[in-house]
Scaffold this motif. Sequence first.
Motif, mmCIF file in Angstrom:
data_model
loop_
_atom_site.group_PDB
_atom_site.id
_atom_site.type_symbol
_atom_site.label_atom_id
_atom_site.label_comp_id
_atom_site.label_asym_id
_atom_site.label_seq_id
_atom_site.Cartn_x
_atom_site.Cartn_y
_atom_site.Cartn_z
ATOM 1 N N ARG A 2 0.984 -1.251 0.063
ATOM 2 C CA ARG A 2 -0.246 -0.045 0.072
ATOM 3 C C ARG A 2 1.004 1.169 0.125
ATOM 4 N N LEU A 3 0.525 2.078 -0.758
ATOM 5 C CA LEU A 3 1.304 3.370 -0.774
ATOM 6 C C LEU A 3 0.203 4.654 -0.332
ATOM 7 N N THR A 4 0.526 5.329 0.489
ATOM 8 C CA THR A 4 -0.214 6.438 0.956
ATOM 9 C C THR A 4 0.694 7.791 0.700
ATOM 10 N N VAL A 5 0.060 8.676 -0.162
ATOM 11 C CA VAL A 5 0.887 9.821 -0.358
ATOM 12 C C VAL A 5 0.646 10.999 0.899
ATOM 13 N N LEU A 6 1.747 11.143 1.404
ATOM 14 C CA LEU A 6 1.805 12.364 2.317
ATOM 15 C C LEU A 6 1.912 13.895 1.800
ATOM 16 N N GLY A 7 2.695 13.636 0.561
ATOM 17 C CA GLY A 7 2.783 15.072 -0.123
ATOM 18 C C GLY A 7 3.384 14.551 -1.500
ATOM 19 N N CYS A 19 5.459 18.565 0.245
ATOM 20 C CA CYS A 19 6.190 18.129 -0.756
ATOM 21 C C CYS A 19 6.658 16.821 -0.914
ATOM 22 N N SER A 20 7.630 16.112 -1.478
ATOM 23 C CA SER A 20 7.567 14.816 -1.618
ATOM 24 C C SER A 20 7.608 13.861 -0.380
ATOM 25 N N GLY A 21 6.845 12.826 -0.190
ATOM 26 C CA GLY A 21 6.860 11.931 0.808
ATOM 27 C C GLY A 21 5.625 10.894 0.740
ATOM 28 N N TYR A 22 5.991 9.624 0.716
ATOM 29 C CA TYR A 22 5.284 8.560 0.233
ATOM 30 C C TYR A 22 5.447 7.539 1.355
ATOM 31 N N LEU A 23 4.294 7.152 2.070
ATOM 32 C CA LEU A 23 4.444 5.861 3.040
ATOM 33 C C LEU A 23 4.084 4.715 2.299
ATOM 34 N N VAL A 24 4.938 3.613 2.233
ATOM 35 C CA VAL A 24 4.790 2.454 1.636
ATOM 36 C C VAL A 24 5.026 1.157 2.502
ATOM 37 N N GLU A 25 3.833 0.377 2.713
ATOM 38 C CA GLU A 25 3.471 -0.359 3.522
ATOM 39 C C GLU A 25 3.416 -1.702 3.095
ATOM 40 N N HIS A 26 4.015 -2.835 3.641
ATOM 41 C CA HIS A 26 3.737 -4.078 3.232
ATOM 42 C C HIS A 26 4.016 -5.227 4.705
ATOM 43 N N ASP A 27 3.017 -5.972 4.882
ATOM 44 C CA ASP A 27 3.399 -6.998 6.129
ATOM 45 C C ASP A 27 3.692 -6.139 7.259
ATOM 46 N N GLY A 28 3.096 -5.049 7.449
ATOM 47 C CA GLY A 28 3.050 -4.334 8.726
ATOM 48 C C GLY A 28 4.392 -3.589 8.933
ATOM 49 N N VAL A 35 11.327 12.791 2.482
ATOM 50 C CA VAL A 35 10.722 13.553 3.868
ATOM 51 C C VAL A 35 10.876 14.923 3.252
ATOM 52 N N GLY A 36 10.170 15.266 2.580
ATOM 53 C CA GLY A 36 10.158 16.724 2.066
ATOM 54 C C GLY A 36 9.402 17.738 3.177
ATOM 55 N N TYR A 37 9.265 19.014 2.682
ATOM 56 C CA TYR A 37 8.943 19.958 3.356
ATOM 57 C C TYR A 37 7.403 19.850 3.815
ATOM 58 N N LEU A 43 2.377 12.833 8.283
ATOM 59 C CA LEU A 43 2.657 11.602 8.908
ATOM 60 C C LEU A 43 2.033 11.561 10.210
ATOM 61 N N LEU A 44 2.173 12.161 10.782
ATOM 62 C CA LEU A 44 1.641 12.313 12.526
ATOM 63 C C LEU A 44 -0.002 12.240 12.516
ATOM 64 N N GLN A 45 -0.512 12.744 11.204
ATOM 65 C CA GLN A 45 -2.253 12.187 11.184
ATOM 66 C C GLN A 45 -2.444 10.795 10.953
ATOM 67 N N ARG A 46 -1.213 9.716 10.714
ATOM 68 C CA ARG A 46 -1.605 8.479 10.462
ATOM 69 C C ARG A 46 -1.071 7.621 11.429
ATOM 70 N N LEU A 47 0.195 8.095 12.108
ATOM 71 C CA LEU A 47 0.804 7.139 12.872
ATOM 72 C C LEU A 47 1.822 8.022 13.734
ATOM 73 N N SER A 48 2.374 7.557 14.767
ATOM 74 C CA SER A 48 3.390 8.155 15.592
ATOM 75 C C SER A 48 4.716 8.050 15.097
ATOM 76 N N VAL A 49 5.615 8.769 15.428
ATOM 77 C CA VAL A 49 6.926 8.687 14.850
ATOM 78 C C VAL A 49 7.640 7.422 15.291
ATOM 79 N N ASP A 50 7.237 6.765 16.167
ATOM 80 C CA ASP A 50 7.912 5.533 16.670
ATOM 81 C C ASP A 50 7.503 4.226 16.131
ATOM 82 N N GLU A 51 6.441 4.409 15.335
ATOM 83 C CA GLU A 51 5.753 3.383 14.273
ATOM 84 C C GLU A 51 6.329 3.196 13.079
#
Length: 247
Positions: A2-7, A19-28, A35-37, A43-51
């Motif tokens: 799964r790809l989630t566009v952050l920017g 700006c450019s940032g894409y969260l790519v998930e597979h098997d947890g 990690v653009g501007y 990101l923090l709307q979707r998960l905590s930084v330690d995740e």
Amino acid sequence: MRLTVLGGCGVWPEAGQACSGYLVEHDGFRLLVDVGYAILPQLLQRLSVDELDAVFVSHGHPDHCADLNPLLRARALRDDPPAPLPVYTLAGALDAVLALDRPGMLDAAYALHEFTAGDRLDIGPFRADTRSLPHWVPNAGVRLAAGDRVLAYTGDTGPSPDVVELARGADLLVAEATYVHEVPADSKGYQSSARDAGRQAAAAGATRLLLTHLRPGTEHAAARAAAGAEYGGEIAVATAGLVVDLP
């Protein structure tokens, strides 16, 4: 996968975007690609930084890496800091952003893995094949494979046969499309248009195309139409919150 566009903004973030940032998930496993501007608030709307499990940065321009600084601050400056975050990038690409704070302040927050474009990396469940793509500074495109699914990402690049090879048979190509039809003379060879992205997606036989890095103010419909003149597959534009599943 799964790809989630952050920017997906190029150059600077539009209001409410990043700006450019894409969260790519597979098997947890959660991999952040660029990690653009303004990426950290998204990101923090979707998960905590330690995740977050790892970060891949394509190149050292700030619209692709500036928010690594607040991301590392959010991990380091707390009472219970998590384990160091693996960060994968080209040699020297992050020197400037990692030097923003006093020496040593963030050292325990990350584990830097520098590579040479062309290297194959194992990042969690992902096999990451990297390739040097033309830009003003060294830039590594990446082909992420997990299971039988493949996602290719260009970073910033001018048109190149290497983009086609990177995206050969990919389920999704995330391609820079800073301009709609024509790249200005002073940027030719270093950036791409939506038409270029469509042409290269077609040549690669990619199943889907996601246009990204559009300059603020670009009409998304015009970018999709320009790409569609060259490519007959599904086309979308990267905006914060867009989710693309590769089942």
